[in-house]
Design an enzyme around this catalytic site. Structure first.
Site, PDB file in Angstrom:
ATOM      1  N   LYS A   1       0.788  -1.231   0.000  1.00  0.00           N
ATOM      2  CA  LYS A   1       0.000   0.000   0.000  1.00  0.00           C
ATOM      3  C   LYS A   1       0.832   1.299   0.000  1.00  0.00           C
ATOM      4  O   LYS A   1       0.472   2.251  -0.686  1.00  0.00           O
ATOM      5  CB  LYS A   1      -0.945   0.020   1.198  1.00  0.00           C
ATOM      6  CG  LYS A   1      -2.095  -0.986   1.106  1.00  0.00           C
ATOM      7  CD  LYS A   1      -2.953  -0.792   2.342  1.00  0.00           C
ATOM      8  CE  LYS A   1      -4.185  -1.646   2.339  1.00  0.00           C
ATOM      9  NZ  LYS A   1      -5.104  -1.237   3.404  1.00  0.00           N
TER      10      LYS A   1
ATOM     11  N   ASP B   1      -9.984   3.258   2.587  1.00  0.00           N
ATOM     12  CA  ASP B   1     -10.105   2.683   3.937  1.00  0.00           C
ATOM     13  C   ASP B   1     -10.934   3.581   4.864  1.00  0.00           C
ATOM     14  O   ASP B   1     -11.749   3.091   5.643  1.00  0.00           O
ATOM     15  CB  ASP B   1      -8.718   2.446   4.548  1.00  0.00           C
ATOM     16  CG  ASP B   1      -7.998   1.282   3.877  1.00  0.00           C
ATOM     17  OD1 ASP B   1      -8.671   0.380   3.349  1.00  0.00           O
ATOM     18  OD2 ASP B   1      -6.755   1.280   3.878  1.00  0.00           O
TER      19      ASP B   1
END
Ligand code: ATR
Length: 276
Positions: free
Chosen positions: A69, A106
């Site tokens: 990520k 997220d």
């Protein structure tokens, strides 16, 4: 005329544990979409060529999971505002000109899970929210909380300096780590963003005695689904929200963008994705 199936996937190392293929697969079947969502095992040092190959391979995009990520945020051609402020990318879209856009969903998934689970959001909006932890997850969650309407956000972290850096960058407040138990007094929501309580880790040390009985407690750890923190909160009668929905909701923007339908998160989907 044959329609070329749309292709997307998830890159990770290892990738076997990812529930994303199950999740997107369930949505593809539900909406009758001719598409594929594939687990892609990509070693850390091969991330760049793997991402650059997406256009040639005809991918609409990929999700990224551990350990890619942060590195992906440096490799893509442009970042959305969410990705830029978290320094992390969980969704890469191949744009029409072949360039790569990185996004972070997220924070969105976290808020949408609470909104759906509680039936309202914000909840106790006039009271403070306490975020425990200042790592990658907290970096996504704190700005999302602020944008969703909370004015009184507090961050506490074992390493106080990390809490201060995060709070400064988001314009919120800190609570010294040793004061976290006392700081529960009068709170509306408590959020664990640390790894404490995960399988193999000790429980988060937090004495809930001062927490109002109507406060909401949530945890981003989902192995186990009911962490020691959530069990303790449930036992004393607080409302709890587990992390399953966060995983499901963070995937919605990607599915909508790549396959053209904003998908629904419901009980049947939870059962399909978390039964195994
Ligand atoms: P990630 O970016 O993947 O979230 P991280 O940056 O290591 O991982 O963050 C993990 C979080 O869990 C941090 O807030 C960390 O606190 P520190 O900043 O002090 O490391 C927290 N954490 C990890 N182990 C902990 C422990 N034993 N007690 C309390 N907090 C802990």
């Amino acid at each position: 005329m044959t329609v070329t199936p749309k292709i997307a996937g998830v890159m990770g190392w290892p990738i076997g544990h990812s529930r994303s293929p199950l999740l997107h697969g369930a949505w593809l079947r539900r909406y009758g979409i001719a598409g594929h969502y594939i687990p892609l095992s990509v070693q850390p040092d091969r991330l760049e060529p793997a991402l650059r190959a997406l256009e040639s391979l005809g991918f609409a995009g990929v999700n990224l999971t551990i350990p890619h990520k942060e590195r992906a945020a440096q490799l893509v051609d442009r970042l959305t505002a969410d990705a830029a402020r978290t320094g992390s990318v969980n969704m890469v879209t191949v744009l029409a000109d072949g360039t790569l856009e990185g996004a972070s969903t997220d924070g969105y998934g976290f808020i949408e899970n609470l909104r759906q689970s509680l039936g309202q959001w914000p909840i106790h909006g006039d009271r403070p929210v306490l975020v425990i932890g200042a790592g990658g997850a907290a970096k996504a969650i704190v700005p999302a909380l602020r944008d969703s309407g909370y004015r009184l956000i507090q961050v506490t972290n074992r390493t106080d300096s990390r809490a201060e850096a995060l709070a400064d960058s988001c314009g919120v407040h800190t609570v010294a780590w040793e004061r976290r138990h006392i700081a529960l007094e009068g709170l509306g929501v408590v959020i664990n963003t640390t790894s404490q309580g995960m399988v193999g880790q000790p429980p988060l040390e937090l004495d809930l005695a001062r927490l109002p009985m109507d406060a909401v407690v949530t945890d981003i750890v989902y192995t186990p689904l009911l962490t020691p923190l959530l069990l303790a909160a449930k036992d004393r009668g607080n409302i709890i929200v587990d992390a399953r929905g966060m995983l499901l909701h963070q995937a919605r923007p990607a599915f909508a963008r790549w396959f053209g339908v904003d998908p629904t998160v419901d009980q049947a989907l939870r059962d399909a994705v978390f039964a195994v």
